[in-house]
Design an enzyme around this catalytic site. Structure first.
Site, PDB file in Angstrom:
ATOM      1  N   ASP A 284       0.863  -1.166   0.000  1.00  0.00           N
ATOM      2  CA  ASP A 284       0.000   0.000   0.000  1.00  0.00           C
ATOM      3  C   ASP A 284       0.911   1.231   0.000  1.00  0.00           C
ATOM      4  O   ASP A 284       2.130   1.129   0.184  1.00  0.00           O
ATOM      5  CB  ASP A 284      -1.001   0.007   1.159  1.00  0.00           C
ATOM      6  CG  ASP A 284      -2.207   0.896   0.826  1.00  0.00           C
ATOM      7  OD1 ASP A 284      -2.137   1.654  -0.173  1.00  0.00           O
ATOM      8  OD2 ASP A 284      -3.220   0.853   1.540  1.00  0.00           O
TER       9      ASP A 284
HETATM   10  C1  BGC Z   1      -4.857   3.408  -0.149  1.00  0.00           C
HETATM   11  C2  BGC Z   1      -5.062   2.392  -1.244  1.00  0.00           C
HETATM   12  C3  BGC Z   1      -4.917   3.059  -2.582  1.00  0.00           C
HETATM   13  C4  BGC Z   1      -3.558   3.707  -2.655  1.00  0.00           C
HETATM   14  C5  BGC Z   1      -3.289   4.380  -3.985  1.00  0.00           C
HETATM   15  C6  BGC Z   1      -3.570   4.177  -0.325  1.00  0.00           C
HETATM   16  O1  BGC Z   1      -3.466   5.227   0.552  1.00  0.00           O
HETATM   17  O2  BGC Z   1      -4.880   2.748   1.099  1.00  0.00           O
HETATM   18  O3  BGC Z   1      -6.308   1.781  -1.105  1.00  0.00           O
HETATM   19  O4  BGC Z   1      -5.096   2.145  -3.603  1.00  0.00           O
HETATM   20  O5  BGC Z   1      -3.457   4.680  -1.641  1.00  0.00           O
HETATM   21  O6  BGC Z   1      -4.045   5.507  -4.144  1.00  0.00           O
END
Ligand code: BGC
Length: 743
Positions: A284
């Site tokens: 993530d």
């Molecule tokens: C989120 C994800 C997301 C990623 C990219 C993160 O902060 O938890 O779910 O896909 O950002 O935007």
């Protein structure tokens, strides 16, 4: 020549010219490519940066260096780079690198893309797998036309805590429903298979148990037994892996003390080991680097080491992999085989997507234009929006409203909102204000010409200002019926949007009370991305519909339901608590040794001395403009043995004045188990359209497979004994038959 013609024909038809290449050929090609790559180039494939205009987290990348790194083959993927022209420009940089390996473009396509759909929890309320799959098909078609190869969706986290703002992205509290919705989304995104021009790679996230954050505070720790993890949180992921989801994303939280990003058990042993998952895992946003503040790595080098050992293949935006992995390999701390394996998994996907044949194949101005404000997609969005609405109360059949009502007043801070209707995970485009149907416009368009629609904002979403109250009250006094539009703002649920207080924000409830004093009939629309607490309204306002955030066509969807063009059939995918003190609250809890018999039973039982046990609105609940009667509930046998099938039948009659859809729900309870079993578990549902006056027989089949559960040693099996079989219109309103099923 002939081959070329065929290829042109295939790509014109958008069918799988690329997908048809056998895996073996791709494997060989990847091996050849890997044999030419330097260590740095291999690590480059493991690096993902965000574009510069649209960040979905704290950004580490400096634009100039990122562009240089792409040219050197040190970047494998970008997120938040989209649009035909922008993706072409970035791809051209990648093609300047020594081996000309194309970039993968990822993006959060979560509830629609150019056409936005209801926020995911609202979609789940439709309980309509066909609609959900179709919405992702459309999202994939639109996004791929904008040059996007990969969405970070579906989020398949189970959410039992409405304080956690990310419940808006999921499918609610139930594992069975959540699993089926997750699978429908994957089918929708990946379409006929990777390599087709309208298919994008899906991503099962956030692996794992992100939804169980302590206190509902985003990014917080998760501490639970492995059995609970297996029973409640992992099934949607396991099913996604089995269904061939292209990628996984790990999660920010630690699980029992070990961050998911470095969790060898979760990623290596389970996902890539026992489940034999062949896709790749992206971290993530920054979660590798975040293991330093988390207290699991002393610096980003150690974080990179722990993450790659645990099976995190791609580093989203933490910059740890490129900075540390080459050195870690040289120092002998990380086996080059792990780097090869991660790079191989990523390269395979690039081949499967056809990017080595044509790195620009998704980026087309023509397709982009066709998929911008596409009328068919919008039409679908309107239908989907209406079918996601949940009717919570309809005293004296106040709804639907007649189109010829002389004067209607729309009051509340959301009536004329535009982009708000998109909900949290949407990208702002310049034409948003013109293309979104506001609630006001939707209602106005459907009211008779001779009728009048009045409007007053009444208050803001989240301040204490009551200066607009008087005008709103005067407006209400002039109306025959008042539609109040209240709730929480679209940016109040979503990532990092945990709330400790999930009542209407600001002075909205005070406004509602003032308007109610006028004595006018009120229909309340609640706009939100999560279950809210609104007891006063629930007890005093005659008609309430939960409208979530419905997307581009919000106003039309809402008006379709208000005026009865669409008869609402949504059902709640999460329990609605009476107060925050009941959280976490979910229908499939265990009975305990001292269950309360009812809400008033509070004497040395598992209850609150100051509050009822049951929710304000239960899981699976939702009304219709018509009434359904359940009768003739039968089971084919009350004594079964071994691998038999139980037929469950129930008649559902539409007794009211409207055709309508009903979600018929099947629950079971295993009365005695090696480990205690929930008081109810959803095991099936059918959404059926029943015409007025009509009766349908709904059939479910249960086999021992449906009775299986994880015991304390994580064996997955069933046990003979007594079971309650329940069917009904919600998790609370069911009829029960007891059966005996021995092994
Ligand atoms: C989120 C994800 C997301 C990623 C990219 C993160 O902060 O938890 O779910 O896909 O950002 O935007």
């Amino acid at each position: 020549m002939k081959k070329k013609c065929l290829l042109v024909l295939f790509s014109a038809l958008g069918i799988g010219a690329y997908a048809q290449k056998s895996q073996k050929t791709i494997d060989q090609k990847v091996s050849e490519l890997l044999s030419k790559m330097t260590l740095e180039e291999k690590v480059g494939q493991l690096v993902q940066y965000s574009g510069f205009e649209y960040a979905t987290g704290p950004q580490n990348s400096n634009s100039a260096t990122v562009l240089e790194e792409i040219k050197k083959g040190k970047v494998g993927s970008m997120l938040n780079v989209f649009g035909a022209q922008e993706t072409i420009a970035f791809q051209k940089l990648a093609l300047q690198s020594r081996l000309k390996i194309p970039l993968l473009f990822g993006q959060d396509v979560v509830h629609g893309y150019r056409t936005t759909f209801p926020v995911n929890l609202g979609q789940a309320a439709s309980w309509d797998l066909g609609l959900i799959e179709k919405s992702e098909r459309i999202a994939a078609t639109e996004a791929s036309a904008y040059g996007i190869h990969w969405t970070f969706a579906p989020m398949v986290d189970i959410g039992r805590d409405p304080r956690w703002g990310r419940v808006m992205e999921g499918s609610g509290e139930d594992t069975y429903l959540g699993t089926h919705i997750g699978l429908a989304r994957i089918r929708g995104f990946q379409g006929k298979g990777l390599g087709n021009l309208d298919a994008i790679m899906a991503c099962a996230k956030h692996f794992a148990a992100y939804g169980a954050a302590v206190g509902g505070r985003d990014y917080n720790s998760v501490d639970m037994s492995l059995r609970q993890l297996y029973e409640t949180y992992l099934p949607p992921f396991k099913a996604a892996a089995e269904a061939g989801v292209a990628t996984f994303m790990n999660s920010f939280n630690d699980i029992n003390g070990i961050p998911a990003t470095a969790n060898q058990y979760i990623q290596r042993e389970l996902l890539k080991g026992k489940w034999n998952y062949q896709g790749f895992v992206v971290s993530d946003w920054g979660s590798i680097g975040e293991m330093v503040p988390h207290g699991y790595a002393k610096d980003s080098k150690e974080a990179a080491e722990k993450a790659i050992l645990a099976g995190s293949d791609m580093d989203m935006e933490s910059r740890s992999y490129m900075a540390a992995l080459p050195q870690l390999v040289q120092e002998g701390k990380v086996d080059i085989k792990l780097i090869d394996d991660a790079a191989r998994r990523i390269l395979i996907k690039k081949f499967e997507m056809g990017l080595f044949d044509d790195p620009f194949r998704f980026s087309s101005d023509k397709r982009q234009k066709e998929q911008t404000n596409n009328p068919e997609n919008r039409k679908f969005g309107r239908e989907f929006g209406a079918k996601s609405i949940v009717l919570l109360k309809n005293q004296n059949n106040l709804l639907p409203i007649s189109r010829s009502t002389k004067t209607v007043a729309l009051i509340g801070p959301f009536g004329k909102e535009t982009v708000a209707n998109h909900g949290f995970w949407s990208i702002s485009f310049k034409d948003d204000n013109q293309r979104i149907i506001t609630q006001y416009e939707g209602i106005k368009n459907q009211l008779d010409k001779n009728s009048t629609l009045l409007y007053a904002k009444g208050c803001n979403v989240d301040d204490q200002d009551k200066s607009m109250f008087a005008e709103a009250v005067e407006t209400a006094k002039k109306a025959d019926i008042v539609i109040m539009t209240l709730g929480e703002g679209p940016a109040m649920s979503g990532e990092a949007k945990s709330r400790s207080n999930i009542h209407f924000s600001g002075v909205q409830e005070d406004l509602l009370k003032e308007i109610a004093k006028t004595g006018k009939p009120i229909v309340l629309m609640v706009n939100a991305g999560r279950p809210l607490v609104f007891n006063w309204a629930a007890d005093h306002i005659p008609a309430i519909m939960y409208t979530w955030w419905l997307g581009t066509e919000a106003g039309n969807s809402i008006a379709d339901v208000l005026f009865g063009t669409v008869n609402p059939g949504g059902k709640l995918p999460m329990s609605f608590p009476r107060t925050e003190g009941q959280i976490p609250i979910y229908y499939n809890h265990y009975n305990t040794g001292r269950p309360a018999k009812n809400n008033t039973d509070r004497n040395y039982v598992s209850a609150y001395i100051d509050l009822d046990n049951d929710p304000k609105y239960p899981f699976g609940y939702g009304l219709s403009y018509t009434q359904f009667k359940y009768s003739d509930f039968t089971v084919s046998s009350s004594n079964l043995k071994g691998n038999q099938t139980l037929d469950v039948n129930v008649k559902v009659s539409n007794m009211g004045k409207y055709d309508g859809e009903e979600v018929v729900q099947l629950y079971i309870r295993d009365l005695v188990g090696k480990v205690v079993r929930p008081v109810k578990e959803l095991k099936g549902f059918k959404k059926v359209m029943i015409k007025k006056g009509e009766t349908q027989t709904i059939n479910f089949k249960l086999t021992p497979e449906d009775l299986k559960f994880y015991d304390d040693e994580l064996n997955y099996d069933w046990e003979g004994g007594e079971f309650d079989i329940m069917v009904g219109t919600s998790s609370q309103e069911v009829q029960t038959k007891r059966i005996n099923w021995i092994k």
